[in-house]
Design a protein around this motif. Structure first.
Motif, short mmCIF file in Angstrom:
data_model
loop_
_atom_site.label_atom_id
_atom_site.label_comp_id
_atom_site.label_asym_id
_atom_site.label_seq_id
_atom_site.Cartn_x
_atom_site.Cartn_y
_atom_site.Cartn_z
N SER A 168 4.14 9.61 -9.33
CA SER A 168 5.35 9.68 -7.99
C SER A 168 4.87 9.14 -6.97
CB SER A 168 5.84 10.98 -8.05
OG SER A 168 6.30 11.69 -9.24
N LEU A 169 4.35 7.87 -7.26
CA LEU A 169 3.87 7.23 -5.79
C LEU A 169 4.89 6.88 -4.76
CD1 LEU A 169 0.82 5.40 -7.62
CD2 LEU A 169 0.72 6.82 -5.81
N ASN A 170 4.49 6.98 -3.60
CA ASN A 170 5.63 6.37 -2.77
C ASN A 170 4.64 5.38 -1.93
OD1 ASN A 170 4.71 7.94 -0.23
ND2 ASN A 170 5.24 9.69 -1.63
N PRO A 171 5.57 4.50 -0.79
CA PRO A 171 4.83 3.66 0.01
C PRO A 171 3.61 4.33 0.91
CG PRO A 171 7.07 3.06 -0.19
CD PRO A 171 6.89 4.31 -0.80
N GLU A 172 3.89 5.67 1.11
CA GLU A 172 2.91 6.21 2.19
C GLU A 172 1.48 6.48 1.42
OE1 GLU A 172 6.37 7.66 1.79
OE2 GLU A 172 6.41 5.96 3.25
N ASP A 173 1.59 6.48 0.32
CA ASP A 173 0.21 6.58 -0.51
C ASP A 173 -0.69 5.48 -0.32
OD1 ASP A 173 0.77 9.07 -1.57
OD2 ASP A 173 2.11 8.31 -2.94
N THR A 174 0.01 4.36 -0.05
CA THR A 174 -0.73 2.87 0.18
C THR A 174 -2.13 3.30 1.19
OG1 THR A 174 1.29 1.46 -0.23
CG2 THR A 174 -0.57 0.51 1.05
N ALA A 175 -2.95 2.99 0.27
CA ALA A 175 -4.37 2.91 1.36
C ALA A 175 -5.37 2.59 0.30
CB ALA A 175 -4.55 4.34 1.64
N VAL A 176 -6.67 2.41 0.99
CA VAL A 176 -7.90 2.04 0.19
C VAL A 176 -8.35 3.74 0.04
CG1 VAL A 176 -10.09 1.37 0.28
CG2 VAL A 176 -8.53 -0.03 1.55
N GLY B 164 -14.70 1.59 -2.47
CA GLY B 164 -13.14 1.65 -2.41
C GLY B 164 -12.47 0.85 -3.21
N THR B 165 -11.36 1.37 -3.42
CA THR B 165 -10.27 0.33 -4.33
C THR B 165 -8.91 0.48 -3.74
OG1 THR B 165 -9.51 0.27 -6.63
CG2 THR B 165 -9.57 2.42 -5.68
N GLN B 166 -8.10 -0.56 -3.47
CA GLN B 166 -6.96 -0.52 -2.89
C GLN B 166 -5.80 -0.06 -3.69
OE1 GLN B 166 -6.15 -1.90 0.51
NE2 GLN B 166 -4.05 -1.11 -0.11
N VAL B 167 -5.10 0.77 -3.18
CA VAL B 167 -3.63 1.05 -4.04
C VAL B 167 -2.58 0.68 -3.20
CG1 VAL B 167 -2.49 3.17 -4.77
CG2 VAL B 167 -4.88 2.99 -5.05
N THR B 168 -1.74 -0.02 -3.58
CA THR B 168 -0.41 -0.60 -3.00
C THR B 168 0.65 -0.14 -3.73
OG1 THR B 168 -1.83 -2.57 -1.90
CG2 THR B 168 0.46 -2.51 -1.78
N VAL B 169 1.69 0.51 -3.00
CA VAL B 169 2.86 1.05 -3.54
C VAL B 169 3.91 0.26 -2.82
CG1 VAL B 169 4.27 3.08 -3.95
CG2 VAL B 169 1.75 3.30 -3.93
N SER B 170 4.57 -0.72 -3.68
CA SER B 170 5.60 -1.46 -3.10
C SER B 170 6.53 -1.96 -3.98
CB SER B 170 5.04 -2.67 -2.21
OG SER B 170 5.94 -3.53 -1.71
N SER B 171 7.58 -2.25 -3.65
CA SER B 171 8.77 -3.02 -4.80
C SER B 171 8.60 -4.40 -4.51
CB SER B 171 10.05 -2.28 -4.29
OG SER B 171 10.62 -2.70 -3.13
N GLY C 230 7.48 5.56 -7.16
CA GLY C 230 7.81 6.17 -8.64
C GLY C 230 6.54 5.89 -9.47
N GLY C 231 5.97 4.87 -9.55
CA GLY C 231 4.98 4.81 -10.49
C GLY C 231 3.77 5.69 -10.53
N SER C 232 2.90 5.21 -11.51
CA SER C 232 1.75 5.96 -11.55
C SER C 232 0.47 5.10 -11.82
CB SER C 232 1.63 6.93 -12.91
OG SER C 232 2.62 7.57 -12.68
N LEU C 233 -0.71 5.51 -11.08
CA LEU C 233 -1.94 4.93 -11.53
C LEU C 233 -3.15 5.94 -11.63
CD1 LEU C 233 -2.19 2.28 -8.58
CD2 LEU C 233 -2.13 1.97 -10.91
N ARG C 234 -4.06 5.41 -12.35
CA ARG C 234 -5.36 6.60 -12.60
C ARG C 234 -6.55 5.78 -11.93
NH1 ARG C 234 -8.52 9.45 -17.42
NH2 ARG C 234 -9.24 7.38 -17.87
N GLY D 102 -7.49 0.60 -9.12
CA GLY D 102 -6.49 0.50 -8.09
C GLY D 102 -5.57 -0.75 -8.36
N GLY D 103 -4.61 -0.96 -7.64
CA GLY D 103 -3.58 -2.05 -8.00
C GLY D 103 -2.32 -2.06 -7.11
N LEU D 104 -1.21 -2.86 -7.56
CA LEU D 104 -0.08 -2.86 -7.04
C LEU D 104 0.93 -2.11 -8.14
CD1 LEU D 104 2.10 -3.74 -5.00
CD2 LEU D 104 2.17 -5.78 -6.52
N VAL D 105 1.57 -1.02 -7.37
CA VAL D 105 2.55 -0.40 -8.16
C VAL D 105 3.80 -0.23 -7.59
CG1 VAL D 105 1.66 2.03 -7.43
CG2 VAL D 105 2.88 1.60 -9.72
N GLN D 106 5.11 -0.07 -8.47
CA GLN D 106 6.29 0.16 -7.74
C GLN D 106 6.40 1.86 -7.32
OE1 GLN D 106 9.16 -1.30 -10.60
NE2 GLN D 106 9.12 -3.25 -9.70
#
Length: 116
Positions: free
Chosen positions: A84-92, A109-116, A15-19, A9-13
């Motif tokens: 194609s992450l969007n802010p609505e995907d922000t969650a643990v 749990g791992t935090q995923v934050t989608v934000s510019s 439209g970005g991607s995480l695995r 998990g982590g912070l991503v903009q």
């Protein structure tokens, strides 16, 4: 004793991607499947994707075409590729392992934050 551990998990903009990665340790005797769930602030925990032994996958509609679950259930390892992450995907995001019988096992749990 079964331990389930998530990472990635982590912070991503937007439209970005995480695995995300998940691995379980300790014998479950017989595993049925593994899955990813998420919980946003003020919201109920929801299913994201599941992977059943043998390869069957299932996704919630909101992530279809964007997220891919993969792994080896027999080896108690699962991944979640999130594109194609969007802010609505922000969650643990939580990983769970389900035996054929008995209780489910959950990660921390791992935090995923989608934000510019």
């Amino acid at each position: 004793q079964v331990q389930v551990v998530e990472s990635g998990g982590g912070l991503v903009q937007p439209g970005g991607s995480l695995r995300l990665s998940c691995a379980a340790s300790g014998s479950m005797f017989s595993i049925y499947g593994m899955g990813w769930y998420r919980q946003a602030p003020g919201k109920q925990r929801e299913l994201v994707a599941t992977l059943i032994s043998g390869g069957t996958t299932n996704y919630t509609d909101s992530v279809l075409g964007r997220f891919i679950i993969s792994g080896d259930v027999a080896k108690e390892t699962v991944y979640l590729q999130m594109n194609s992450l969007n802010p609505e995907d922000t969650a643990v995001y939580y990983c769970a392992a389900r035996p054929k019988y008995g209780r489910d096992y959950w990660g921390q749990g791992t935090q995923v934050t989608v934000s510019s």
